[in-house]
Scaffold this active site. Structure first.
Site, short mmCIF file in Angstrom:
data_model
loop_
_atom_site.label_atom_id
_atom_site.label_comp_id
_atom_site.label_asym_id
_atom_site.label_seq_id
_atom_site.Cartn_x
_atom_site.Cartn_y
_atom_site.Cartn_z
NE ARG A 47 -2.39 0.53 3.67
CZ ARG A 47 -1.60 1.08 4.61
NH1 ARG A 47 -1.13 2.32 4.45
NH2 ARG A 47 -1.29 0.40 5.70
CE1 TYR A 99 -14.93 12.31 -16.88
CE2 TYR A 99 -13.72 12.48 -14.81
CZ TYR A 99 -14.51 11.76 -15.68
OH TYR A 99 -14.90 10.48 -15.34
CG ASP A 170 -7.53 16.67 -16.38
OD1 ASP A 170 -6.78 15.98 -17.10
OD2 ASP A 170 -8.67 16.30 -16.06
CE LYS A 195 -10.73 8.55 -19.81
NZ LYS A 195 -10.67 8.45 -18.35
#
Length: 371
Positions: A47, A99, A170, A195
């Site tokens: 983690r 977005y 972004d 993406k």
């Protein structure tokens, strides 16, 4: 090294006794301690860190000219980590064309703890007038989703610095190959690695890159490691593998994108095309200044109502009618129906992600669908 070389070699961090040219997938969740309680292999618990995640973060940080990176289990969680790192009452200036997943976080999760305004960030005066004493973040998205607006990163960075605010960009639509916001003054960069970084529509992920390891970054890293919304070793392995071909995939997306945008721009059944590579795009000169090329993302307005628009999207044969973008296959989507009744996206808008099929086949499919 140039981006093409970095993309291939930056993830090869692990030198092991078996001599693997491609780093193996490291599935261990825990790692040996030495007699003094230390971690000679550099990792304690997956983690907190993992060899595959370290390789991914190192690669994207280098491609974006940043000091460090933090990978997450989704692009949306990049936004969550940043918003969680802010003090309650902090003000965010966000783009009006944004977005919807990140915008939804602000509207439905952080509306009681954070303040925010959505402004047209192509107008620098609107950004300046939106600044408040408690403004801590200016969040930009360029090119934007779904209207492909382009914001001037360098000029907005000046506004952010003058007001001691963090500039977050972004850059998902551009990828690190086409645009490097840190070199233009941004403090943080976000990518939905689902993406273009992933590029094959089979990985969910997100990553933040920082220009410097400051106090805000340490909070974000703590949220990543303590919160634990991290990608699996296998996903990190796949992302490193995909990034090796990113530069050359982007060349194909850009070449096909330009041809498709030019075709749509001349089509009698198309009202408008939103693609920063077209000279008619209102921010074309800004895009030329800060981008190396213009990518494979665009939107266009169908001449007619929502029924005519749905007719087009339902007639395509090569395009997949599906959410997401940046894969090798071409995708098309009616964004208004995804975003819901509160969406400001035009009802006759279709967003397309131009893939790597032969461009003549892509254009032929759009031609028959537009009729």
């Amino acid at each position: 090294m140039k981006p093409e070389t970095l993309a291939i070699h930056a993830s090869n961090l692990v030198k092991n006794t078996t001599g693997d040219v491609t780093p193996p997938i490291n599935l261990s969740t825990t790692f040996f301690r030495d007699e003094n309680g230390g971690y000679p292999g550099g990792h304690m618990y997956s983690r907190v860190s993992n060899p595959n995640r370290s390789a991914l973060e190192n690669t994207v940080a280098k491609l974006e000219y940043g000091e460090d990176a933090a990978a997450f289990a989704s692009g949306n969680y990049c936004g969550m980590a940043l918003f969680q790192a802010l003090k309650p009452g902090s003000h965010i200036i966000a783009p009006d064309d944004m977005y919807w997943g990140i915008k939804k976080q602000l509207l439905t999760i952080y509306h009681e703890t954070l303040e925010f305004d959505f402004v047209d960030q192509t107008d620098l005066n609107l950004i300046k007038s939106a600044v408040k004493p408690n403004t801590k973040v200016i969040w930009i998205e360029t090119p934007s989703n779904p209207l492909l607006k382009v914001t001037d990163i360098e000029e907005i960075s000046k506004i952010a610095k003058a007001n001691q605010a963090t500039l977050v960009c972004d850059s998902t639509f551009a990828s690190p190959i086409l645009q490097n916001p840190i070199l233009l003054g941004a403090d943080l960069i976000m990518h939905s690695s689902t993406k273009y970084l992933g590029g094959h529509s089979d990985i969910l992920g997100g990553i933040l890159v920082t220009a410097k390891k400051d106090e805000l970054w340490e909070k974000i890293k703590n949220i990543q490691q303590t919160g634990g919304a991290v990608p699996s070793p296998f996903d990190c392995f796949l992302l490193c593998r995909s990034i090796k071909t990113l530069a050359y995939r982007m060349k194909g997306h850009c070449e096909n994108g330009k041809r498709v945008a030019e075709f749509l721009d001349k089509h009698p059944n198309v009202e408008a095309v939103f693609y920063p590579g077209l000279e008619t795009h209102p921010q074309h000169e800004i895009a030329k200044k800060q981008m190396k090329d213009f990518g494979g993302m665009m939107s266009f307005l169908v001449k007619g109502d929502v029924d005519a628009t749905r007719l087009v999207v339902n007639k395509v044969k090569l395009f997949a009618q599906a959410t997401s973008l940046g894969g090798v296959e071409s995708l098309i989507e009616h964004r208004y129906s995804v975003e819901g009744p509160d969406s400001k996206t035009p009802k006759n808008l279709l967003r397309i992600s131009v893939g790597l099929e032969h461009v003549d086949d892509i254009i032929a499919d759009l031609e028959q669908a537009l009729g």
